[in-house]
Design a protein around this motif. Structure first.
Motif, PDB file in Angstrom:
ATOM      1  N   ARG A 166     -82.363  -7.264   1.631  1.00  0.00           N
ATOM      2  CA  ARG A 166     -82.023  -7.105   0.172  1.00  0.00           C
ATOM      3  C   ARG A 166     -82.904  -7.905  -0.786  1.00  0.00           C
ATOM      4  O   ARG A 166     -83.497  -7.399  -1.519  1.00  0.00           O
ATOM      5  CB  ARG A 166     -80.652  -7.495   0.036  1.00  0.00           C
ATOM      6  CG  ARG A 166     -79.651  -6.489   0.612  1.00  0.00           C
ATOM      7  CD  ARG A 166     -78.160  -7.016   0.051  1.00  0.00           C
ATOM      8  NE  ARG A 166     -77.087  -6.050   0.573  1.00  0.00           N
ATOM      9  CZ  ARG A 166     -76.512  -6.300   1.860  1.00  0.00           C
ATOM     10  NH1 ARG A 166     -76.643  -7.558   2.465  1.00  0.00           N
ATOM     11  NH2 ARG A 166     -75.578  -5.553   2.316  1.00  0.00           N
ATOM     12  N   ASP A 192     -76.445  -9.376  11.856  1.00  0.00           N
ATOM     13  CA  ASP A 192     -76.884  -8.227  11.213  1.00  0.00           C
ATOM     14  C   ASP A 192     -76.731  -8.780   9.783  1.00  0.00           C
ATOM     15  O   ASP A 192     -77.346  -7.816   8.824  1.00  0.00           O
ATOM     16  CB  ASP A 192     -76.017  -7.085  11.536  1.00  0.00           C
ATOM     17  CG  ASP A 192     -76.381  -6.546  13.033  1.00  0.00           C
ATOM     18  OD1 ASP A 192     -77.363  -6.851  13.306  1.00  0.00           O
ATOM     19  OD2 ASP A 192     -75.477  -5.631  13.645  1.00  0.00           O
ATOM     20  N   ALA A 237     -79.539  -8.224   6.956  1.00  0.00           N
ATOM     21  CA  ALA A 237     -79.358  -7.322   5.849  1.00  0.00           C
ATOM     22  C   ALA A 237     -79.539  -8.375   4.481  1.00  0.00           C
ATOM     23  O   ALA A 237     -80.129  -7.637   3.392  1.00  0.00           O
ATOM     24  CB  ALA A 237     -78.156  -6.729   5.757  1.00  0.00           C
TER      25      ALA A 237
END
Length: 304
Positions: free
Chosen positions: A288, A280, A284
């Motif tokens: 971003r 995860d 992420a």
């Protein structure tokens, strides 16, 4: 309006590439490269990865990076090169018998598997799904044995392909990316992986496979039934995600090579060692980076 939107999209992407190229030429060597794009004043915030790169998906021009040319372990991103060597062979429909050694190979290195059974027969094409969706180390071993022929011959072909592609910071010692013989013997750089990803994604069969969320093989005379699901959580989670490969070992941490297409604008990137164990966190990081690049572009484009 549609023609105008496409024209604006081309102008925006052209400006991105031109300014990014200028920024790369002028930027001093640094751990993080932040390019002064006309609508972005700094790089993405909160990226945990030890090494990373984000590039436009047309030319490979790097828009932002961290340790761009530093070699790091890449875990199962290695399987992108494994697939490339197999696809380049041009013999995807040949029958491949799963060797008995896959069981011990996966167990010794605690590798992920596609649930293959020694002795069953699948095509090279089917084994590519087993390789790239559930990240089957058993599929990598079986493909290397068949297409090398043998592990040594196949690994040599992987390294020769890397050499021809100019991947000077890359080395392979295992078709899966497992720590064989050591934790750091298979490695690459963010820059090299962007190049590798672009090459692989230019091949329709590869692109189709890594864009699939699942793939099933019915039971047949020589094989059991299989249902393989992708380990790439970005498919279905992030708008425009089209692939490509996850990775995780103790040394490499969690890694992700990814590509997206939004408003017709492709981006490709990679994160290496985002976290020790959490996929995860790697996802992420990728999101971003992509949001940093896409949000200003999508705001400027009159495309719903």
């Amino acid at each position: 309006m549609r023609k105008f939107a496409r024209l604006l999209q081309t102008v925006v992407l052209g400006a991105l590439i031109a300014v990014a190229g200028h920024g790369l030429a002028a930027a001093p060597a640094a751990s993080d490269t932040h390019l002064p794009l006309p609508w972005v004043t700094r790089g993405p915030e909160g990226v945990h990865a030890s090494g990373a790169a984000l590039a436009d998906g047309l030319t490979g021009t790097v828009l932002w990076s961290r340790e761009l040319n530093t070699s790091l372990p890449i875990a199962s991103i290695t399987k992108v090169m494994t697939a490339l060597v197999v696809i380049n062979s041009g013999a995807l429909d040949r029958a491949v018998t799963v060797p008995g050694e896959v069981v011990g190979y996966c167990a010794e290195h605690d590798g992920s598997t596609a649930g293959l059974v020694p002795g069953e027969v699948l095509t090279g094409r089917q084994l590519l799904y087993a390789l790239l969706l559930p990240s089957g180390c058993d599929a990598a071993y079986a493909l290397a044995e068949a297409y090398g022929p043998g592990q040594g011959g196949f690994i040599a072909a992987m390294n020769e392909t890397a050499r021809r592609m100019g991947l000077g910071g890359t080395n392979f010692t295992d078709p899966s990316g497992l720590p064989n013989p050591t934790d750091h013997s298979t490695y690459s750089t963010p820059a090299d992986l962007v190049t590798l990803g672009l090459r692989a994604m230019s091949l329709p069969v590869f692109r189709e496979i890594v864009g699939s969320r699942s793939y099933g093989v019915p039971a047949g005379p020589g094989n059991r039934a299989h249902l393989w699901e992708t380990t790439n959580g970005m498919l279905g989670d992030y708008p425009g995600a089209v692939g490509i490969k996850t990775g995780n070992t103790d040394a490499a941490g969690t890694c992700l090579l990814f590509e997206t297409v939004r408003a017709g604008i492709p981006m490709i990137g990679v994160v290496l060692h985002s976290s020790d164990y959490s996929a995860d966190v790697a996802q992420a990081d990728a999101e971003r980076m992509l949001n940093w690049a896409y949000n200003p572009i999508l705001t400027a484009l009159p495309i719903g």
